[in-house]
Design an enzyme around this catalytic site. Structure first.
Site, short mmCIF file in Angstrom:
data_model
loop_
_atom_site.label_atom_id
_atom_site.label_comp_id
_atom_site.label_asym_id
_atom_site.label_seq_id
_atom_site.Cartn_x
_atom_site.Cartn_y
_atom_site.Cartn_z
N HIS A 92 42.25 53.61 12.34
CA HIS A 92 41.55 52.36 12.07
C HIS A 92 42.34 51.10 12.42
O HIS A 92 41.81 49.99 12.31
CB HIS A 92 41.10 52.33 10.60
CG HIS A 92 39.77 51.71 10.39
ND1 HIS A 92 39.06 51.83 9.22
CD2 HIS A 92 39.01 50.93 11.22
CE1 HIS A 92 37.92 51.15 9.34
NE2 HIS A 92 37.87 50.60 10.53
N ASP A 112 34.13 52.19 4.41
CA ASP A 112 35.42 52.88 4.34
C ASP A 112 35.72 53.29 2.90
O ASP A 112 35.35 52.58 1.97
CB ASP A 112 36.49 51.88 4.83
CG ASP A 112 37.80 52.53 5.25
OD1 ASP A 112 38.17 53.57 4.69
OD2 ASP A 112 38.46 51.95 6.14
N HIS A 115 38.61 53.16 1.98
CA HIS A 115 39.76 52.28 1.76
C HIS A 115 39.38 50.82 2.05
O HIS A 115 38.37 50.57 2.70
CB HIS A 115 40.91 52.71 2.67
CG HIS A 115 41.26 54.16 2.54
ND1 HIS A 115 40.72 55.12 3.36
CD2 HIS A 115 42.05 54.81 1.65
CE1 HIS A 115 41.17 56.31 2.98
NE2 HIS A 115 41.98 56.16 1.95
N ASP A 122 41.72 48.72 3.54
CA ASP A 122 42.51 48.33 4.72
C ASP A 122 42.84 46.84 4.70
O ASP A 122 42.84 46.16 5.74
CB ASP A 122 41.79 48.75 6.02
CG ASP A 122 41.67 50.28 6.14
OD1 ASP A 122 42.38 50.99 5.39
OD2 ASP A 122 40.87 50.75 6.97
N HIS A 157 47.19 51.18 9.85
CA HIS A 157 45.73 51.39 9.70
C HIS A 157 45.24 50.98 8.31
O HIS A 157 44.02 50.90 8.10
CB HIS A 157 45.31 52.84 10.04
CG HIS A 157 45.61 53.85 8.97
ND1 HIS A 157 44.88 55.02 8.84
CD2 HIS A 157 46.57 53.90 8.02
CE1 HIS A 157 45.37 55.74 7.83
NE2 HIS A 157 46.40 55.09 7.33
N ASP A 177 34.57 53.90 9.14
CA ASP A 177 35.67 54.86 8.97
C ASP A 177 35.03 56.12 8.37
O ASP A 177 34.44 56.06 7.29
CB ASP A 177 36.71 54.25 8.02
CG ASP A 177 37.92 55.14 7.80
OD1 ASP A 177 37.79 56.37 7.90
OD2 ASP A 177 39.00 54.59 7.49
N ASP A 208 36.04 58.45 6.77
CA ASP A 208 36.48 58.89 5.44
C ASP A 208 35.67 58.26 4.30
O ASP A 208 35.89 58.57 3.13
CB ASP A 208 37.99 58.75 5.24
CG ASP A 208 38.52 57.33 5.16
OD1 ASP A 208 37.77 56.44 4.74
OD2 ASP A 208 39.69 57.13 5.53
N GLU A 253 38.85 57.42 12.89
CA GLU A 253 39.61 58.31 11.99
C GLU A 253 39.25 59.80 12.06
O GLU A 253 39.59 60.56 11.15
CB GLU A 253 39.60 57.81 10.53
CG GLU A 253 40.33 56.47 10.31
CD GLU A 253 41.85 56.56 10.26
OE1 GLU A 253 42.40 57.69 10.25
OE2 GLU A 253 42.51 55.49 10.25
N1 LIG Z 1 42.03 53.51 7.73
C1 LIG Z 1 42.48 54.28 6.76
N2 LIG Z 1 42.10 55.53 6.66
N3 LIG Z 1 43.34 53.71 5.91
C2 LIG Z 1 43.99 54.40 4.84
C3 LIG Z 1 44.94 53.52 4.13
C4 LIG Z 1 45.65 54.22 3.01
C5 LIG Z 1 46.53 53.33 2.16
N4 LIG Z 1 45.77 52.33 1.50
C6 LIG Z 1 47.63 52.71 2.99
O1 LIG Z 1 47.70 51.52 3.13
O2 LIG Z 1 48.44 53.40 3.54
MN LIG Z 2 39.92 52.60 7.34
MN LIG Z 3 39.66 55.04 5.27
#
Ligand SMILES: NC(=[NH2+])NCCC[C@H](N)C(=O)O
Ligand SMILES: [Mn+2]
Ligand SMILES: [Mn+2]
Length: 298
Positions: free
Chosen positions: A99, A122, A124, A126, A139, A227, A229, A272
């Site tokens: 990402h 997402d 997350h 990010d 990411h 994303d 996920d 992802e």
């Molecule tokens: N694009 C993603 N899947 N991001 C996951 C980030 C996970 C976590 N918040 C980090 O900063 O490492």
């Molecule tokens: Mn992401």
């Molecule tokens: Mn994610």
């Protein structure tokens, strides 16, 4: 519709082996033919160049961010390809890769349109910076950097300054936020629709609210960054940071029906997929099913 397919075979943002094979895996599974089923003219522009960097050099540019310099470089090239696609009246569809590429997509859109909104779907947020990131993985930072928060090498990718205003950012489906991300979301008063909010209020109601807010704002471009996920861990074993309590495939499709059906989305990321982590190509198949749905809806 004319669509430019742009691959970004990058795993420097997640620092996990496998995410770089996403674009090849999707092409092997006939992504172009699938996209054409929707009746569109598809131009496969191939992959953005990703230079090889030794593992030992990952902190060469910054002690708290892995692969900072190559990630900025790759995103600059991606941004220009997205900008040129929009200038040529083609819809940019960017496939990852991790990402971190969201930074380049958004920068390209932002240069083309006067004002943009970003819908970030997402598990997350990010929205980390190197000061809040628990991992140093970029990411987890692209959306913050796009809002002008973080290291100048990231915030100034492609052109100097903020790419999207915080009030025009919509995060949907988040359920794994770091402490610093929660604090930033509060501070900026972000439109953050966590999975709990979505489940409480109903997916459709939340989507309608976002659509209305975007229509009431003065944006002329809307970037949708997806994303995979955001989908439940059980459905997408082939992604690097899977989280449970996510959307099912039907909810994912419903989300595309609503947002794409509105006709205001001007570019997209789909990121992802990690084929190396996948089990019997299950995640690839889900991705292809979603992409088939996207291009029949768009
Ligand atoms: N694009 C993603 N899947 N991001 C996951 C980030 C996970 C976590 N918040 C980090 O900063 O490492
Ligand atoms: Mn992401
Ligand atoms: Mn994610």
């Amino acid at each position: 519709m004319n669509v430019n397919l742009i691959g970004v075979p990058i795993n420097y943002g997640c620092d996990k082996e496998g995410a770089q094979y996403g674009p090849t895996k999707l092409r092997e599974n006939n992504i172009v033919e699938v996209m054409k089923r929707g009746g569109h003219q598809i131009y496969d522009l191939g992959d953005i160049d990703v230079p090889f960097i030794c593992q030992e050099d990952k902190y060469a540019c910054h002690e708290k961010m892995k692969y900072l310099s190559p990630i900025a470089e790759i995103n600059t090239n991606l941004a220009h390809e997205v900008y040129c696609s929009l200038s040529g009246k083609s819809f940019p569809f960017v496939i990852g890769g991790d990402h971190a590429l969201g930074l380049g997509s958004i920068a390209g859109c932002s240069k083309y349109f006067k004002e943009i909104a970003v819908i970030w779907v997402d598990a997350h947020g990010d929205i980390n910076s190197y000061e809040t990131s628990p991992s140093g993985n970029i990411h987890g930072m692209p959306l913050a950097a796009s809002m002008g928060i973080g290291h100048p090498i990231l915030t100034n990718v492609y052109f100097e300054g903020t790419k999207v205003k915080p009030e025009n950012v919509y995060i949907v489906g988040a359920r794994d936020l770091d402490q610093g991300e929660i604090e930033l979301a509060k501070k900026l008063n972000l439109n953050l629709y966590t999975i709990d909010i979505v489940k409480n209020r109903g997916l459709e109601n939340v989507i309608i609210e976002i659509i209305n807010k975007i229509k009431d704002s003065n944006v002329n471009g809307v970037h949708l960054s997806f994303d995979i996920d955001v989908l439940d861990k059980s459905i997408v074993p082939g992604t690097g940071t899977a989280v449970d309590n996510g959307f099912n495939v039907e909810e994912g499709k419903f989300l595309f029906d609503k947002f794409l059906g509105e006709g205001f989305i001007t570019s997209m990321d789909f990121v992802e997929l990690n084929p190396k982590l996948d089990v019997d190509d299950r995640t690839t198949k889900v991705c292809i099913e979603m992409i088939d749905h996207i291009f029949k809806t768009i």
